[in-house]
Write an enzyme that holds these catalytic residues in place. Structure first.
Site, PDB file in Angstrom:
ATOM      1  N   ASP A 163       0.827  -1.212   0.000  1.00  0.00           N
ATOM      2  CA  ASP A 163       0.000   0.000   0.000  1.00  0.00           C
ATOM      3  C   ASP A 163       0.862   1.264   0.000  1.00  0.00           C
ATOM      4  OD1 ASP A 163      -2.476   1.402   0.180  1.00  0.00           O
ATOM      5  OD2 ASP A 163      -2.169   1.662   2.334  1.00  0.00           O
ATOM      6  N   HIS A 164       0.459   2.248  -0.790  1.00  0.00           N
ATOM      7  CA  HIS A 164       1.091   3.570  -0.817  1.00  0.00           C
ATOM      8  C   HIS A 164       2.607   3.516  -0.930  1.00  0.00           C
ATOM      9  CE1 HIS A 164      -2.078   6.504  -0.541  1.00  0.00           C
ATOM     10  NE2 HIS A 164      -2.692   5.761   0.365  1.00  0.00           N
ATOM     11  N   ASP A 208       2.155   4.835  -5.580  1.00  0.00           N
ATOM     12  CA  ASP A 208       1.652   6.178  -5.280  1.00  0.00           C
ATOM     13  C   ASP A 208       2.599   7.233  -5.837  1.00  0.00           C
ATOM     14  OD1 ASP A 208       0.634   8.504  -4.278  1.00  0.00           O
ATOM     15  OD2 ASP A 208       0.631   7.880  -2.177  1.00  0.00           O
ATOM     16  N   GLU A 219      -3.170   6.239  -8.161  1.00  0.00           N
ATOM     17  CA  GLU A 219      -4.072   7.363  -7.996  1.00  0.00           C
ATOM     18  C   GLU A 219      -3.542   8.569  -8.742  1.00  0.00           C
ATOM     19  OE1 GLU A 219      -4.427   9.105  -4.046  1.00  0.00           O
ATOM     20  OE2 GLU A 219      -2.587   8.092  -3.476  1.00  0.00           O
ATOM     21  N   GLY A 275      -8.653   6.535   3.101  1.00  0.00           N
ATOM     22  CA  GLY A 275      -9.162   7.379   4.178  1.00  0.00           C
ATOM     23  C   GLY A 275     -10.541   6.973   4.658  1.00  0.00           C
ATOM     24  N   ASN A 314     -10.276   0.927   1.958  1.00  0.00           N
ATOM     25  CA  ASN A 314      -9.066   0.882   2.776  1.00  0.00           C
ATOM     26  C   ASN A 314      -9.336   1.399   4.188  1.00  0.00           C
ATOM     27  OD1 ASN A 314      -7.901   0.217   0.316  1.00  0.00           O
ATOM     28  ND2 ASN A 314      -6.211   1.660   0.514  1.00  0.00           N
ATOM     29  N   THR A 333      -6.428   3.573  10.217  1.00  0.00           N
ATOM     30  CA  THR A 333      -6.469   4.341  11.468  1.00  0.00           C
ATOM     31  C   THR A 333      -7.604   3.901  12.381  1.00  0.00           C
ATOM     32  OG1 THR A 333      -5.481   6.260  10.369  1.00  0.00           O
ATOM     33  CG2 THR A 333      -6.624   6.657  12.441  1.00  0.00           C
TER      34      THR A 333
END
Length: 278
Positions: free
Chosen positions: A83-84, A105, A135, A206, A227, A230
């Site tokens: 991820d990212h 990313d 993205e 987010g 996703n 947090t």
């Protein structure tokens, strides 16, 4: 069982349901996420972020191999996803290790460079049978594409997919990373417009800041990969804090993490069912 995201995402998109994608920060998080997916008999995406790799001393092999082993031994379909990742070498390392999906990313790069670099890593991954999520670059907001005021243009999104060949696209529709409250407002009309314009499944980053109702509406409007990181950290840490409040005599991390892991598993079960419309 370890599997590719393309088939799972295509099926979910056609059925109008969401796929839960949860970040693995510590090994027991991945264990809890697998247990949750097996309990509700639904697929799950285990995500290892570039930041998590950095936390683990920059070594992807130990935690990455653990994620892969969890996926291989699971009784439900599991995607091992990077991820990212802004680091192309890390993307290649994850693929070489056995990850079935990566998210490159390049959103901080100038638009032309982002498209060119994304296209290159996508072709490299496709040659090895690995899926790619990406993205668009900065589209507004003082914090770039991840600012809640940022918005993805549907036509630009469609062109980005055509230019790069990516398999999934993360879009900006009102959410933001690292939110500890769940009060983000998503633009469901924009989600629908992007869905109509873009031929690949959409990804919402987010999602921790989105309410249950908002999440269900986003999936109905066209979101597929959801996703969450947090929010699960908040759930886990709240339980650990309760146990640590017992006093300084509690020093065994297995004891003060147990309830945190159980709470994380229960929340993943709930979210997987909710995203699946159950």
């Amino acid at each position: 069982m370890l599997c590719d995201i393309r088939k799972l995402a295509a099926e979910a998109a056609s059925e109008g349901v969401g796929l839960g994608a949860f970040n693995v920060v510590l090994l027991e998080h991945g264990e809890a996420q697998i247990a949750a997916a097996e309990a509700v008999n639904l697929p799950v995406i285990l995500q290892l972020s570039q930041n998590a790799v950095k936390y683990h001393h920059g070594w992807i092999d130990p935690i990455g191999c653990a994620v892969l082993k969890l996926a291989e031994q699971a009784k439900v379909p599991v995607v091992a996803h990077l991820d990212h990742a802004e680091d192309l070498d890390l993307c290649r390392a994850a693929v070489d290790l056995g990850f079935t999906s990566i998210m490159y990313d390049g959103s901080k790069l100038p638009d032309a460079q982002n498209r060119d670099t994304t296209a290159q890593i996508t072709q490299w991954c496709h040659d090895r049978g690995v899926s790619v999520e990406a993205e668009l670059g900065e589209v507004g907001g003082k914090n770039g594409v991840h600012d809640p005021s940022a918005r993805t243009d549907p036509e630009d999104a469609a062109k980005f997919v055509a230019d790069t060949g990516v398999d999934l696209l993360a879009v900006a529709v009102g959410s933001s990373h690292a939110m500890t409250s769940r009060d983000a407002t998503l633009d469901t009309e924009l989600i629908s417009a992007i869905k109509q314009a873009v031929p690949v499944p959409l990804v919402l980053h987010g999602s921790s800041g989105v309410s249950d109702g908002g999440m269900r509406a986003a999936i109905k409007a066209g979101m597929t990969k959801i996703n969450v990181s947090t929010h699960l950290n908040v759930v886990y840490t709240a339980e650990v804090r309760k146990d640590l409040a017992q006093g300084p005599q509690l020093v065994d991390p297995r004891k003060y993490s147990r309830n945190g892991n159980a709470a994380l598993q229960a929340e993943v079960e709930r979210l997987l069912l909710w995203y699946a419309g159950k």
